[in-house]
Scaffold this active site. Structure first.
Site, PDB file in Angstrom:
ATOM      1  N   GLY A 164      52.361  41.938  38.260  1.00 27.45           N
ATOM      2  CA  GLY A 164      52.625  40.585  38.868  1.00 27.45           C
ATOM      3  C   GLY A 164      51.639  39.492  37.935  1.00 27.45           C
ATOM      4  N   ARG A 165      51.374  38.460  38.669  1.00 25.88           N
ATOM      5  CA  ARG A 165      50.828  37.306  38.153  1.00 25.88           C
ATOM      6  C   ARG A 165      49.447  37.919  37.169  1.00 25.88           C
ATOM      7  NH1 ARG A 165      51.426  34.476  43.494  1.00 25.88           N
ATOM      8  NH2 ARG A 165      50.470  36.405  44.211  1.00 25.88           N
ATOM      9  N   ILE A 166      48.821  38.761  37.594  1.00 30.26           N
ATOM     10  CA  ILE A 166      47.560  39.260  36.702  1.00 30.26           C
ATOM     11  C   ILE A 166      48.171  40.175  35.576  1.00 30.26           C
ATOM     12  CG2 ILE A 166      45.329  40.401  36.689  1.00 30.26           C
ATOM     13  CD1 ILE A 166      45.183  39.482  39.885  1.00 30.26           C
ATOM     14  N   ARG A 186      57.030  47.790  40.738  1.00 29.53           N
ATOM     15  CA  ARG A 186      58.030  48.055  41.654  1.00 29.53           C
ATOM     16  C   ARG A 186      59.509  47.711  41.361  1.00 29.53           C
ATOM     17  NH1 ARG A 186      54.957  45.855  46.721  1.00 29.53           N
ATOM     18  NH2 ARG A 186      54.288  44.574  44.894  1.00 29.53           N
ATOM     19  N   THR A 187      59.658  46.511  40.871  1.00 29.74           N
ATOM     20  CA  THR A 187      61.115  45.839  40.184  1.00 29.74           C
ATOM     21  C   THR A 187      60.908  45.494  38.896  1.00 29.74           C
ATOM     22  OG1 THR A 187      60.349  43.896  41.340  1.00 29.74           O
ATOM     23  CG2 THR A 187      61.725  45.422  42.570  1.00 29.74           C
ATOM     24  N   ILE A 245      41.393  47.588  37.480  1.00 24.70           N
ATOM     25  CA  ILE A 245      40.878  46.491  38.198  1.00 24.70           C
ATOM     26  C   ILE A 245      41.585  46.140  39.502  1.00 24.70           C
ATOM     27  CG2 ILE A 245      40.167  45.352  36.162  1.00 24.70           C
ATOM     28  CD1 ILE A 245      42.639  43.632  36.706  1.00 24.70           C
ATOM     29  N   ALA A 246      42.283  47.211  39.924  1.00 24.92           N
ATOM     30  CA  ALA A 246      43.084  46.918  40.952  1.00 24.92           C
ATOM     31  C   ALA A 246      42.551  47.145  42.556  1.00 24.92           C
ATOM     32  CB  ALA A 246      44.604  47.475  40.904  1.00 24.92           C
ATOM     33  N   ARG A 247      42.375  48.424  42.632  1.00 21.31           N
ATOM     34  CA  ARG A 247      41.959  48.834  43.900  1.00 21.31           C
ATOM     35  C   ARG A 247      41.472  50.417  43.921  1.00 21.31           C
ATOM     36  NH1 ARG A 247      41.082  44.447  45.542  1.00 21.31           N
ATOM     37  NH2 ARG A 247      41.678  43.510  47.400  1.00 21.31           N
ATOM     38  N   GLU A 276      34.410  52.264  47.969  1.00 17.64           N
ATOM     39  CA  GLU A 276      33.537  51.504  47.614  1.00 17.64           C
ATOM     40  C   GLU A 276      32.860  50.749  48.423  1.00 17.64           C
ATOM     41  OE1 GLU A 276      36.176  49.201  44.888  1.00 17.64           O
ATOM     42  OE2 GLU A 276      35.491  47.624  46.165  1.00 17.64           O
ATOM     43  N   HIS A 294      33.123  46.072  41.301  1.00 15.13           N
ATOM     44  CA  HIS A 294      34.184  45.119  41.715  1.00 15.13           C
ATOM     45  C   HIS A 294      33.844  43.657  41.638  1.00 15.13           C
ATOM     46  CE1 HIS A 294      37.414  44.995  45.107  1.00 15.13           C
ATOM     47  NE2 HIS A 294      37.671  44.062  44.288  1.00 15.13           N
ATOM     48  N   ILE A 295      33.893  43.133  40.390  1.00 17.12           N
ATOM     49  CA  ILE A 295      33.547  41.803  39.782  1.00 17.12           C
ATOM     50  C   ILE A 295      34.637  41.095  39.225  1.00 17.12           C
ATOM     51  CG2 ILE A 295      30.824  42.298  39.739  1.00 17.12           C
ATOM     52  CD1 ILE A 295      31.278  42.506  36.576  1.00 17.12           C
TER      53      ILE A 295
HETATM   54  C1  GLV Z   1      39.775  41.101  44.784  1.00 19.29           C
HETATM   55  O1  GLV Z   1      39.718  42.456  44.682  1.00 19.29           O
HETATM   56  C2  GLV Z   1      40.927  40.683  45.197  1.00 19.29           C
HETATM   57  O2  GLV Z   1      41.718  40.891  45.848  1.00 19.29           O
HETATM   58  O3  GLV Z   1      40.743  39.042  45.409  1.00 19.29           O
END
Ligand code: GLV
Length: 334
Positions: A164-166, A186-187, A245-247, A276, A294-295
Site C-alpha cells: 500500500g502507501r507505506i 493481495r492484488t 512494522i505492521a501489526r 502488545e 510501536h513507534i
Molecule cells: C499505527 O500502528 C497505526 O496504525 O497508525
C-alpha cells in the site's frame, strides 16, 4: 444570557478515550462536550461501552477494541474516529449494524512510518543495538577484522509484503540504496505504480526464498494472522532479516524467537508484537533482534498530524458531512 441572544446549539457529546495533545482537546472543546479519559491506559471494553452510552462521537486509538461489546449501549453514536491508519481494532460489521461511521488516519504517517522501517532495517542488518549494548558493557578491546559482522542493505534484495502507501514509500527508499525490490500483495499493483517503485510482483514463497530483507507492512486480519510462522521462516535465507512494522499477530512470535535462537534467519527488527504491550520474554534473551515499542509514526509532527486528521474526521461526521477518511462508506448515504 440576554433575552435577545440566541440559545446556544446543543453540543454533541464526545468521548476522548485516551490522552491527546492539549491543542486537540482545546479544538474539540470549541465544538463538543468532552468526556476525557486523560490516561495512557486504554479503557476496558466494559468501560468503553459504559462511556459510549450517551455519546454522539468518540476519538480512540488502535488499542481500544471497538466491537459488539463496546457498542452495546451506544444508542446515539454517529462516528468513532481512530487515531491510527490501521483499524483492525474496529469490527466494521458491528459498526455497520449500529450505523456508526468509522474513520482512520492515512497519508499523514506514510513517510514517517517508511523511515521507521528503514531505521529498523539498518539497525537490524548492521547490528546497531546489539553492538551498542556490547560497547556499553565494556567489552570493546580492539578493532577486529571479523568482529560484529552484519549483512549489507545496499544493493541487496528487499521483499515487501503489503504494498500500500507505506510499502511503496519503503520501496522508493530502497531504490536510493540500489536495492532490487520484490513485493507481494493481495492484488498486483498497476503497471505505472510498479514502474514508479521499480518493484516486481512475486508469490509469497518466492519472496521469502529470494529476499535478503523481508519487510511486513500489511494490515492485520484473520487472513494475515501468523502469515509468517515456522514454515515461512524456514524458507528464508540464513543471512536474511525480517522487519515488522505492521501489526503484532502477523508473525508467530514464538516461532520467530526459535528461528532467531537457531539462526534460521540472521536477525529481526520489530516494532509490533502479539499481545502488545506485553512482550514474549523470549525476545529479551536473543541478541539478534532489535525491539522498539510501536513507534512507527512517532514523530511530533506526524502524531500531531494524526490527531488533527482524526479530529477533522470526527467533526465532519458530527456535522453530518462525509468524513474524509471513512472506512465504511457502504453505510454512507449521500
Ligand atoms: C499505527 O500502528 C497505526 O496504525 O497508525
Amino acid at each position: 444570557m440576554s433575552l435577545t441572544q440566541a440559545p446556544s446549539p446543543v453540543r454533541p457529546k464526545v468521548l476522548v478515550a485516551r490522552r491527546i495533545f492539549p491543542e486537540g482537546l482545546a479544538r474539540l472543546e470549541e465544538h463538543c462536550e468532552i468526556d476525557y479519559n486523560d490516561q495512557i491506559h486504554p479503557l476496558s471494553n466494559a468501560e468503553l461501552a459504559n462511556r459510549l452510552a450517551d455519546k454522539q462521537g468518540a476519538l480512540v486509538t488502535g488499542s481500544e477494541q471497538v466491537g459488539t461489546q463496546a457498542l452495546s449501549q451506544a444508542s446515539q453514536l454517529q462516528i468513532i474516529s481512530n487515531i491510527a491508519v490501521g483499524f483492525n481494532n474496529f469490527d466494521v460489521a458491528a459498526l455497520n449494524a449500529k450505523h456508526v461511521f468509522g474513520t482512520n488516519t492515512p497519508d499523514v504517517l506514510t513517510d514517517t512510518t517508511a523511515d521507521m522501517a528503514f531505521a529498523l532495517l539498518m539497525a537490524t542488518a548492521r547490528r546497531v543495538c546489539e553492538t551498542e549494548h556490547w560497547l556499553r558493557a565494556g567489552h570493546w578491546q580492539n578493532w577486529e577484522l571479523g568482529g560484529m559482522l552484519g549483512v549489507d542493505v545496499h544493493h541487496s534484495t528487499m521483499g515487501i509484503i503489503g504494498m500500500g502507501r507505506i510499502g511503496q514509500a519503503i520501496a522508493k527508499r530502497g531504490l536510493g540504496f540500489g536495492m532490487n525490490i520484490l513485493y507481494h500483495n493481495r492484488t498486483q499493483l498497476d503497471a505505472a505504480t510498479e514502474q514508479a517503485c521499480q518493484a516486481q510482483y512475486v508469490a509469497l514463497e518466492t519472496l521469502l526464498r529470494q529476499a535478503d530483507h523481508v519487510v511486513l507492512v500489511m494490515p492485520y486480519s484473520a487472513a494475515s494472522h501468523h502469515l509468517i510462522g515456522r514454515e515461512q521462516l524456514a524458507l528464508m535465507r540464513p543471512t536474511a532479516t525480517l522487519i515488522n512494522i505492521a501489526r503484532g499477530g502477523i508473525v508467530d512470535d514464538a516461532a520467530l524467537i526459535e528461528a532467531l535462537q537457531k539462526k534460521v534467519i540472521f536477525a529481526a527488527g520489530l516494532d509490533v508484537y502479539e499481545g502488545e504491550p506485553k512482550l514474549n520474554p523470549g525476545f529479551l534473551t536473543v541478541p539478534n533482534v532489535v525491539l522498539t515499542p510501536h513507534i512507527g509514526s512517532a514523530t511530533a509532527k506526524t502524531r500531531h498530524g494524526m490527531m488533527n486528521l482524526a479530529i477533522d474526521n470526527l467533526l465532519a461526521g458530527l456535522a453530518g458531512k462525509r468524513p474524509p477518511n471513512l472506512i465504511n462508506p457502504e453505510i454512507w448515504k449521500a
